[in-house]
Design a protein around this motif. Structure first.
Motif, PDB file in Angstrom:
ATOM      1  N   ARG A  32       0.840  -1.203   0.000  1.00 16.19           N
ATOM      2  CA  ARG A  32       0.000   0.000   0.000  1.00 16.19           C
ATOM      3  C   ARG A  32       0.878   1.257   0.000  1.00 16.19           C
ATOM      4  NH1 ARG A  32      -2.428   0.103   5.002  1.00 16.19           N
ATOM      5  NH2 ARG A  32      -0.970   1.698   5.614  1.00 16.19           N
ATOM      6  N   GLU A  33       1.924   1.253   0.842  1.00 18.47           N
ATOM      7  CA  GLU A  33       2.821   2.402   0.893  1.00 18.47           C
ATOM      8  C   GLU A  33       3.542   2.591  -0.440  1.00 18.47           C
ATOM      9  OE1 GLU A  33       5.316   1.651   4.259  1.00 18.47           O
ATOM     10  OE2 GLU A  33       3.825   2.324   5.690  1.00 18.47           O
ATOM     11  N   ALA A  34       3.929   1.500  -1.071  1.00 18.28           N
ATOM     12  CA  ALA A  34       4.585   1.595  -2.368  1.00 18.28           C
ATOM     13  C   ALA A  34       3.625   2.173  -3.400  1.00 18.28           C
ATOM     14  CB  ALA A  34       5.093   0.225  -2.811  1.00 18.28           C
ATOM     15  N   GLY A  35       2.357   1.783  -3.328  1.00 16.32           N
ATOM     16  CA  GLY A  35       1.346   2.327  -4.234  1.00 16.32           C
ATOM     17  C   GLY A  35       1.148   3.814  -4.023  1.00 16.32           C
ATOM     18  N   GLU A  36       1.128   4.240  -2.764  1.00 16.99           N
ATOM     19  CA  GLU A  36       0.972   5.664  -2.462  1.00 16.99           C
ATOM     20  C   GLU A  36       2.160   6.457  -2.995  1.00 16.99           C
ATOM     21  OE1 GLU A  36       0.490   5.789   1.770  1.00 16.99           O
ATOM     22  OE2 GLU A  36      -1.553   4.994   1.704  1.00 16.99           O
ATOM     23  N   LEU A  37       3.368   5.924  -2.812  1.00 19.37           N
ATOM     24  CA  LEU A  37       4.554   6.613  -3.322  1.00 19.37           C
ATOM     25  C   LEU A  37       4.529   6.703  -4.844  1.00 19.37           C
ATOM     26  CD1 LEU A  37       7.410   5.194  -1.069  1.00 19.37           C
ATOM     27  CD2 LEU A  37       6.552   7.535  -1.121  1.00 19.37           C
ATOM     28  N   LYS A  38       4.087   5.633  -5.476  1.00 22.91           N
ATOM     29  CA  LYS A  38       4.018   5.641  -6.943  1.00 22.91           C
ATOM     30  C   LYS A  38       3.038   6.706  -7.418  1.00 22.91           C
ATOM     31  CE  LYS A  38       3.349   2.670 -10.916  1.00 22.91           C
ATOM     32  NZ  LYS A  38       3.089   1.335 -11.415  1.00 22.91           N
ATOM     33  N   GLU A  39       1.880   6.820  -6.734  1.00 22.52           N
ATOM     34  CA  GLU A  39       0.894   7.843  -7.096  1.00 22.52           C
ATOM     35  C   GLU A  39       1.490   9.245  -6.939  1.00 22.52           C
ATOM     36  OE1 GLU A  39      -2.654   7.290  -4.822  1.00 22.52           O
ATOM     37  OE2 GLU A  39      -2.997   5.277  -5.645  1.00 22.52           O
ATOM     38  N   LYS A  40       2.212   9.470  -5.846  1.00 21.61           N
ATOM     39  CA  LYS A  40       2.827  10.780  -5.625  1.00 21.61           C
ATOM     40  C   LYS A  40       3.873  11.082  -6.696  1.00 21.61           C
ATOM     41  CE  LYS A  40       2.161  10.930  -0.625  1.00 21.61           C
ATOM     42  NZ  LYS A  40       2.804  10.940   0.683  1.00 21.61           N
ATOM     43  N   MET A  41       4.647  10.067  -7.084  1.00 24.59           N
ATOM     44  CA  MET A  41       5.661  10.264  -8.119  1.00 24.59           C
ATOM     45  C   MET A  41       5.004  10.589  -9.460  1.00 24.59           C
ATOM     46  SD  MET A  41       8.473   7.353  -6.990  1.00 24.59           S
ATOM     47  CE  MET A  41       8.612   6.782  -8.622  1.00 24.59           C
ATOM     48  N   GLU A  42       3.906   9.903  -9.785  1.00 19.00           N
ATOM     49  CA  GLU A  42       3.201  10.173 -11.038  1.00 19.00           C
ATOM     50  C   GLU A  42       2.622  11.587 -11.030  1.00 19.00           C
ATOM     51  OE1 GLU A  42       3.150   8.346 -13.804  1.00 19.00           O
ATOM     52  OE2 GLU A  42       4.451   6.904 -12.801  1.00 19.00           O
ATOM     53  N   ALA A  43       2.074  12.014  -9.880  1.00 17.63           N
ATOM     54  CA  ALA A  43       1.528  13.368  -9.765  1.00 17.63           C
ATOM     55  C   ALA A  43       2.630  14.404  -9.921  1.00 17.63           C
ATOM     56  CB  ALA A  43       0.816  13.535  -8.429  1.00 17.63           C
ATOM     57  N   ALA A  44       3.801  14.117  -9.354  1.00 15.28           N
ATOM     58  CA  ALA A  44       4.919  15.059  -9.452  1.00 15.28           C
ATOM     59  C   ALA A  44       5.407  15.176 -10.889  1.00 15.28           C
ATOM     60  CB  ALA A  44       6.057  14.613  -8.544  1.00 15.28           C
ATOM     61  N   LYS A  45       5.316  14.108 -11.653  1.00 19.50           N
ATOM     62  CA  LYS A  45       5.736  14.157 -13.060  1.00 19.50           C
ATOM     63  C   LYS A  45       4.854  15.095 -13.870  1.00 19.50           C
ATOM     64  CE  LYS A  45       7.621   9.486 -13.377  1.00 19.50           C
ATOM     65  NZ  LYS A  45       7.440   8.158 -13.989  1.00 19.50           N
ATOM     66  N   GLN A  46       3.591  15.235 -13.447  1.00 24.10           N
ATOM     67  CA  GLN A  46       2.644  16.064 -14.188  1.00 24.10           C
ATOM     68  C   GLN A  46       2.818  17.547 -13.890  1.00 24.10           C
ATOM     69  OE1 GLN A  46       0.882  14.555 -16.503  1.00 24.10           O
ATOM     70  NE2 GLN A  46       1.696  12.596 -15.794  1.00 24.10           N
ATOM     71  N   GLU A  47       3.447  17.871 -12.768  1.00 20.58           N
ATOM     72  CA  GLU A  47       3.621  19.275 -12.412  1.00 20.58           C
ATOM     73  C   GLU A  47       4.732  19.909 -13.242  1.00 20.58           C
ATOM     74  OE1 GLU A  47       4.259  19.779  -8.249  1.00 20.58           O
ATOM     75  OE2 GLU A  47       2.542  18.522  -7.698  1.00 20.58           O
ATOM     76  N   PRO A  48       4.557  21.180 -13.586  1.00 19.83           N
ATOM     77  CA  PRO A  48       5.613  21.853 -14.336  1.00 19.83           C
ATOM     78  C   PRO A  48       6.871  22.045 -13.473  1.00 19.83           C
ATOM     79  CG  PRO A  48       3.914  23.409 -13.694  1.00 19.83           C
ATOM     80  CD  PRO A  48       3.417  22.035 -13.304  1.00 19.83           C
ATOM     81  N   ILE A  49       7.982  22.051 -14.140  1.00 20.89           N
ATOM     82  CA  ILE A  49       9.256  22.229 -13.426  1.00 20.89           C
ATOM     83  C   ILE A  49       9.459  23.718 -13.162  1.00 20.89           C
ATOM     84  CG2 ILE A  49      11.758  21.973 -13.596  1.00 20.89           C
ATOM     85  CD1 ILE A  49      11.232  19.571 -15.442  1.00 20.89           C
ATOM     86  N   SER A  50       9.661  24.072 -11.913  1.00 16.96           N
ATOM     87  CA  SER A  50       9.898  25.468 -11.582  1.00 16.96           C
ATOM     88  C   SER A  50      11.403  25.719 -11.534  1.00 16.96           C
ATOM     89  CB  SER A  50       9.267  25.809 -10.227  1.00 16.96           C
ATOM     90  OG  SER A  50       9.816  24.977  -9.221  1.00 16.96           O
ATOM     91  N   GLU A  51      11.787  26.812 -12.161  1.00 20.88           N
ATOM     92  CA  GLU A  51      13.232  27.118 -12.214  1.00 20.88           C
ATOM     93  C   GLU A  51      13.591  28.245 -11.289  1.00 20.88           C
ATOM     94  OE1 GLU A  51      14.691  27.557 -16.138  1.00 20.88           O
ATOM     95  OE2 GLU A  51      13.536  25.886 -16.876  1.00 20.88           O
TER      96      GLU A  51
END
Length: 51
Positions: A32-51
């Motif tokens: 379950r924790e691995a699934g939650e981390l994967k979801e957070k990583m996928e969400a972070a990929k969708q966010e624009p990169i701030s410079e």
């Protein structure tokens, strides 16, 4: 997901490589924790990169 991934996971956790035997509840918590981390990583990929 590779077909042999579950076998490798089982071998590493419960086999001679890892040596640590986990209960079903502990395995569920880890998955379950691995699934939650994967979801957070996928969400972070969708966010624009701030410079």
């Amino acid at each position: 997901m590779r077909k042999d991934r579950l076998y490798e996971e089982d071998l590493l956790v419960n086999g001679t490589v890892g040596g640590e035997v986990l209960s079903k509840q502990e395995l569920q918590v880890l998955r379950r924790e691995a699934g939650e981390l994967k979801e957070k990583m996928e969400a972070a990929k969708q966010e624009p990169i701030s410079e």
